[in-house]
Structures are given as C-alpha cells and as structure tokens.
Write an enzyme that holds these catalytic residues in place. Structure first.
Site, PDB file in Angstrom:
ATOM      1  N   GLU A 258       6.911  -8.464  -6.671  1.00 15.59           N
ATOM      2  CA  GLU A 258       6.988  -7.633  -5.649  1.00 15.59           C
ATOM      3  C   GLU A 258       5.669  -8.060  -5.000  1.00 15.59           C
ATOM      4  O   GLU A 258       4.569  -7.813  -5.757  1.00 15.59           O
ATOM      5  CB  GLU A 258       7.186  -6.275  -6.247  1.00 15.59           C
ATOM      6  CG  GLU A 258       7.167  -5.372  -5.055  1.00 15.59           C
ATOM      7  CD  GLU A 258       5.925  -4.727  -4.555  1.00 15.59           C
ATOM      8  OE1 GLU A 258       5.104  -5.109  -3.751  1.00 15.59           O
ATOM      9  OE2 GLU A 258       5.465  -3.796  -5.448  1.00 15.59           O
ATOM     10  N   CYS A 297       1.781  -1.259  -0.866  1.00 13.08           N
ATOM     11  CA  CYS A 297       2.991  -2.255  -0.480  1.00 13.08           C
ATOM     12  C   CYS A 297       3.862  -2.219   0.482  1.00 13.08           C
ATOM     13  O   CYS A 297       4.472  -3.039   1.017  1.00 13.08           O
ATOM     14  CB  CYS A 297       3.471  -3.127  -1.849  1.00 13.08           C
ATOM     15  SG  CYS A 297       4.502  -1.719  -2.918  1.00 13.08           S
TER      16      CYS A 297
END
Length: 678
Positions: A258, A297
């Site tokens: 990720e 993120c």
C-alpha cells in the site's frame, strides 16, 4: 531530559538500541526525543522463533479461538489508551488524530474478532466457495479450502499511523494463524513499541506470535521463504526496491503493498453552491487536508470541480482553512498539529515546490503563518496550502507528485468524462470520492474510474450524517489500489485474512471433503441418530447425524385450506386448467411453503429441549411440483455446527424433501440455535 530508549522485542527478550541507533525528534519542539535501532539483532533467530514456536501455537487454535484472542487484545488495549494518547502527542498528532490512529486500530481488531466468529468456522480449515460436482453421480467432488501459511508475516509500516497501521495488518494475520514481526517506521516507533508492550504484557498472545523491530530489518527479507509474507506500507520507491529484490522474486514471496496515491475528490456537476453537497464537499476536503497534518495515505491531493465552480470552491475552502488553528497538539483549540519531523517538513516543501511549477498557490504561506503554543521555527509545522492548476490536461507533476502533508491542488473539469479522465491521471489510487446527489453521476464515475481505484466513496445529503469520510479505510472493505497505489488489498474482512493463507483445491469423495472441512457434504456417510436430534444438545450432535421422517400424503383439502388461510390464491394452486397451461406445472399443485410447513411437522420434536429457535432457511430450492395424492417425506442431516457464545451455537441442517418415487422435491438448509446443556 533523558532520551527515550526504544527497544526491539526478539525471541522473547527486550533489546535496547545500540551505539548506531538512529535519533528521533519531538515533532512539536524539534528537540531530540529518543533512540531506536540495533544492528546486532539476530534476525534468523527471530524468524526461527516465529516459525517454530509462534506458528505452531497459533495454528493449534481454531479461527474462533484466534478471534476471541483478538477481542481480548483489543479490550486490553482499550484499557490503556490514555498512555498511548499521551505518548503520541510527540508525533505532532492532536487528540482527534489519536482517535483515528489508536481508537481506529482497536476498533479494527474488534471487527476482525467479530468476523472471525461470524464468518469463519470453529475449525482450522476455511472453506472458500461451494462444492463443485466433478462427476456425473457426485461421487467425485471438488472444493477450494484455505489453510494457514507455515511461515511468518513481516509487517513494514509507515510513520503516520503507528498504532492503526500495525493493528490493521496484525489482526488478519493472527486470525489466519500466522505469527508477525512488526517493523514500524523509526520516526514514530516509540508509540508502536508501547502498544506492543501492552499486548505482550497482557499474556494473551502465545510465545513467538508477535515480535518487534525498532530500527532496521538487516537482511531479514533475504531469509524469507515461500511460506512468508511481506506486508508493506510506504513510498512507491521503497516498495519497488523491496519487492524487486532477487530473493523476493526468485521465491515468489507474497508482497502486499500500500503505497503512494494521488487520491482525488470530484464535486458533482449538480453540487452547486447553496446545495448540501457543495457544503459537504468543502468540509470533506478541509478535513482531509488537515487531519494528521495531511499525512494520510488516503488524503485528498487533487480537487476536481466543474470549471464554473472552481472560484467558488477556492473561496469557500480558503475561508474554512483559515479557521484551522495550528499549534501544539496538546493545546486547547488546536485543530492541526505538526508534521512528524522537520525532515518530513522539508520533503513536503520540496514536493510543494514541484507542484508550484504547474499550479498557483492560492492559500497558505509556509513563510508566514501563526502557530499556537509552539515555535514554528523549531517544530515541524506547516499551514494548509491550496494550489490551483488552470490547465490540468497539459500538467504532469500535479498528477504524479504527492506532497505528503497539508497540500492539495484544485483543477476544473468541462464535463463528467473530463473529470473521469483527470481522476484516472493518478495512474492508480487508493480512493476517489464523488460528492453528488445524482445516482447516474455516481454510476458513470464507477464505470469510468473504478478500474483505477481501490475504493470509490460517494456521499450526499442522504448519507452524510452517517458516512465515515473520504479518508477512512474500514476493516470491512478492501484498502488498496492498482498501479501507483501498489496493487494490494488490505483489510476487506475475510479477504484480508486470505493474504496469510494458502488457497488449495481439494478433490475427492464426499466423505473425504466432509472430513477435511468438518462440514457434511451430500453423498457422504450418514450416521443414524441415536435419538431424535432435537433432543440432543449442541455438543452431542455429530456431523452427518441423520433422521428420516414418515411420509405424508398431500390432499386437495390441504391445498385449498392453505390457500384460504394464507391468502395465497395464485392460480397454479387453485385452477387446474390454468396451471396446465403453465409450462412448469402438470396441473393444480401444492404451495411450496405448504410443503415446507408440512416438512417441519414431519421432523419437529414438539417438547421443550435444547433447540432454542429456528433462525432461518438458506439455499431453498423447489425442484419438482407436488400434486394432490402425492406424498412427501423428509431427510434431515446435521451439516455444520458453529458456537455462538458460551451458552448456545448454530446448527446448520441439510433438509431434503422427496416424493413417493424418491424424486427430489425441495432442498434447503435449516438453521437452529441449540443449547450446550439442558
């Protein structure tokens, strides 16, 4: 003030940093805060301890045992939240930020604990999908199963969520029965260390189930095998370096990533100023720019609005950003704290400078802003900075440069196709949001942008009061994205658990599949019930235990009475001629639900006993119509058992109805709750 000595936990021992440890600074003051790292860690011993001690202990537990373990861990962490809050202020995070990181991480563990009990068996094998019939008569069958990997999961986490980032990986890993070695980012590893210490001190985890590396991993990744997993969160550059290592590639070691993401939010063409959607859009963008000082993120990096609304968005968003109080995260009234470090501040300013080559800064001056209760020259503070790109079609860097801080760029679109093209310029993102009250706009974006995004978040006046927000990954849904975002899928309930399990196709007889999956498969051996199964407790019942009922003849009076009593006078049950004109019926037929009702009467035990409730029917199918004069009988088999609490469990029964010619009339699964004792 003495420096915090951040330790590692390896092979059952806490190990202090050595003389080559890295210095950690307090994000708010910029002063030295702690030390972390020890180059003498025996990484092979850590791997061996996980594989030889932690793994077998976890695999000996069922999914339900592990789920109860997760719940106990989450409960224990919840009792020590304040200590984690107090320490986390040094990362620059506010109390509101702590709620996302610490409370969010604990909540994620609770969700996986619940899903483990509700969606996985009280066994060691997870059945993935239905049985496949591979032969004509059903004597040779196939099914996919998942079993625990016999290695270790190495979790490499980012600095921005030292608790949630660990727990969202740890929960599915432990539920899968795999031990973990956690390596947090050094900048905030002291918060992770405290969370790990709290969990280990609880005594809930088996030895070897959890180890911690505060600092570098050394050559640990070069010692992994095909049974191990690397789960990484961080920059695309680091992810590429790690996942392309020859040892990782040569051994096909699972690598879940990720990474960077140029997430976007689209203001729908219907969301004009004055609508609830416009106000919601401004609120969402402001929140995503300032929460965790933009160090998320999933934060909104690109703001995509109709060209006619760009100026209105800039004006409204600037006014809202101007109300954001920046300062010491512990000070009352502070809404945005510091970035994690001054080096991170410098990186954000560098990236903002790149964005500034293609966009004009319209709000936020890094050289002139107010900071409450702290020194802006020493702490890692920045103001929210909003840029406007007038020509997003020819621009490149606004679509490939992520300033990992409170920085976002607004751009205009001509029509919805243009908006979709712009949002896809991110080349793969974790999330895009669309604020619209028009379902057709949502559908068009889903079709056009879904392939480029791991998650699409739609919000409007209808859902805004209960929605969780653009930037909130939830444990129920996958968290990841294609392309630049890393191609991974974390979280996602049981999908996340599967990252740490091996899917295997098994083939064999019904008895073989039943033995492996602990779930009775039609065609497998039946066990005569020693007594009526409704008189036997949950624990007394055995998989495959079966009873056969006596037959019952269906009469015209039965059909007529049922129709009049229920009001179901559908012509196929009332008019013989009309029913014969229907290609499915030979003439007037019995109601399907009449057959189910009579079936219950054929197998039920009426007296008080361990059966507490009938909670439903699954997979009901009617195969052959029944006419007056036909008879039906029932076969009832214990298919599967799942404990639900300390007093009772769910029993899944396989029921078949056959006629006087032994032809299958109906088939279904009956669910009951049965007591452990009476």
């Amino acid at each position: 003030m003495s420096l915090l000595e951040v330790k590692s936990f390896a092979v059952g021992e806490w190990i202090a940093p050595d003389d080559k440890a890295r210095m950690i600074e307090n994000a708010v003051t910029g002063a030295p805060f702690g030390r972390a790292g020890n180059e003498s860690l025996d990484v092979q011993a850590m791997l061996d301890h996980a594989r030889q001690t932690g793994g077998p202990a976890l695999r000996a537990l069922t999914f339900h045992d592990r789920a109860r373990m997760l719940k106990a861990l989450a409960t224990h962490l919840g009792k020590h939240k304040q200590a984690l809050y107090d320490l986390s202020f040094a990362t620059g995070a506010t109390q509101a930020d702590h709620t996302i990181d610490i409370d969010g991480g604990i909540g994620t563990m609770f969700v996986f604990a619940s899903k483990g009990r509700r969606e996985m068996p009280d066994s060691h094998v997870y059945l993935d999908g239905e049985v496949e019939q591979l032969s004509r008569t059903g004597s040779f069958l196939g099914q996919h199963i998942a079993t625990s990997l016999q290695g270790v999961a190495v979790h490499i986490n980012a600095f921005n969520f030292p608790v949630w980032g660990m727990l969202e990986k740890l929960a599915p890993t432990l539920l899968a029965g795999v031990p973990a070695i956690v390596k947090p980012a050094t900048a905030t590893c002291y918060v992770t260390e405290l969370a790990v210490k709290i969990m280990l001190d609880s005594g809930i985890l088996p030895a070897g189930a959890l180890q911690l590396v505060s600092g570098g991993l050394g050559d640990m990744l070069d010692r992994l095998t095909c049974q191990d997993v690397v789960s990484f969160t961080g920059s695309a550059q680091t992810a590429f370096k790690l996942r392309s290592a020859p040892h990782i590639l040569r051994n096909s070691i699972r690598f879940v990533a990720e990474q960077d993401s140029l997430n976007a939010s689209i203001l729908g063409p219907d969301a004009v100023p004055g609508t609830p959607e416009f106000d919601l859009f401004i609120k969402e963008v402001q929140r995503e720019m300032t929460t965790k000082a933009g160090q998320k993120c999933t934060a909104i990096r690109r703001i995509i609005a109709p060209q006619a609304q760009v100026e209105a968005v800039i004006e409204a968003l600037s006014a809202r950003l101007a109300k954001t109080v920046i300062g010491d995260p512990q000070a009352e009234g502070t809404r945005m704290g510091a970035l994690v470090s001054n080096s991170q501040k410098r990186d954000v300013l560098e990236k903002a400078g790149i964005i500034g080559t293609e966009a004009e800064r319209v709000f936020g001056d890094a050289d002139n802003f107010d900071v409450q209760g702290a020194d802006p020259e020493q702490g890692a503070f920045l103001p929210p900075m909003l840029y406007h790109c007038a020509d997003p079609d020819t621009a490149v860097r606004i679509h490939d440069t992520e300033a990992f801080g409170p920085v976002s760029t607004i751009m205009g679109y001509r029509d919805l196709d243009h908006a979709i093209a712009l949002v896809n310029r991110g080349d793969g993102s974790l999330v895009a949001s669309v604020i619209t009250h028009d379902p057709e706009v949502a559908r068009e974006v889903a079709l056009g942008a879904g392939a480029f995004h791991g998650r699409l978040y739609f919000n409007s006046r209808d859902s805004m009061k209960e929605s969780t927000g653009h930037g909130s990954p939830l444990p129920h849904m996958v968290h990841g994205g294609p392309g630049r975002a890393g191609g991974g899928e974390e979280l996602g309930g049981v999908r996340g658990v599967m990252h740490y399990m091996q899917r295997t196709a098994i083939q064999g007889s019904p008895d073989i599949l039943t033995a492996i999956g602990k779930k009775w498969v039609p065609g497998a051996t039946e066990k005569p019930a020693p007594a009526h199964p409704f008189t036997r407790t949950f624990h007394d019942l055995e998989i495959g235990e079966t009873i056969y009922s006596d037959p019952r003849v269906i009469t015209v009076d039965d059909i007529q009475h049922f129709a009049e009593f229920t009001g179901d006078t559908f012509y196929a049950h009332m008019d013989d001629a009309a029913a014969k004109r229907n290609p499915f019926f030979p003439g007037r037929v019995a109601h399907g639900y009449l057959l189910l009702s009579f079936a219950a009467g054929l197998f039920v035990e009426p007296n008080e006993g361990p059966v507490l409730a009938n909670t439903g029917l699954d997979t009901l199918r009617f195969m052959k119509p029944v006419q007056a004069g036909d008879s039906i009988k029932v076969r009832l088999t214990v298919k599967h058992k799942t404990p639900r609490n300390e007093e009772y469990g769910e029993v899944r029964w396989h029921a078949t109805l056959t006629n006087q010619n032994d032809e299958l009339v109906a088939e279904y699964e009956l669910l009951t709750m049965n007591a452990f004792a009476i």
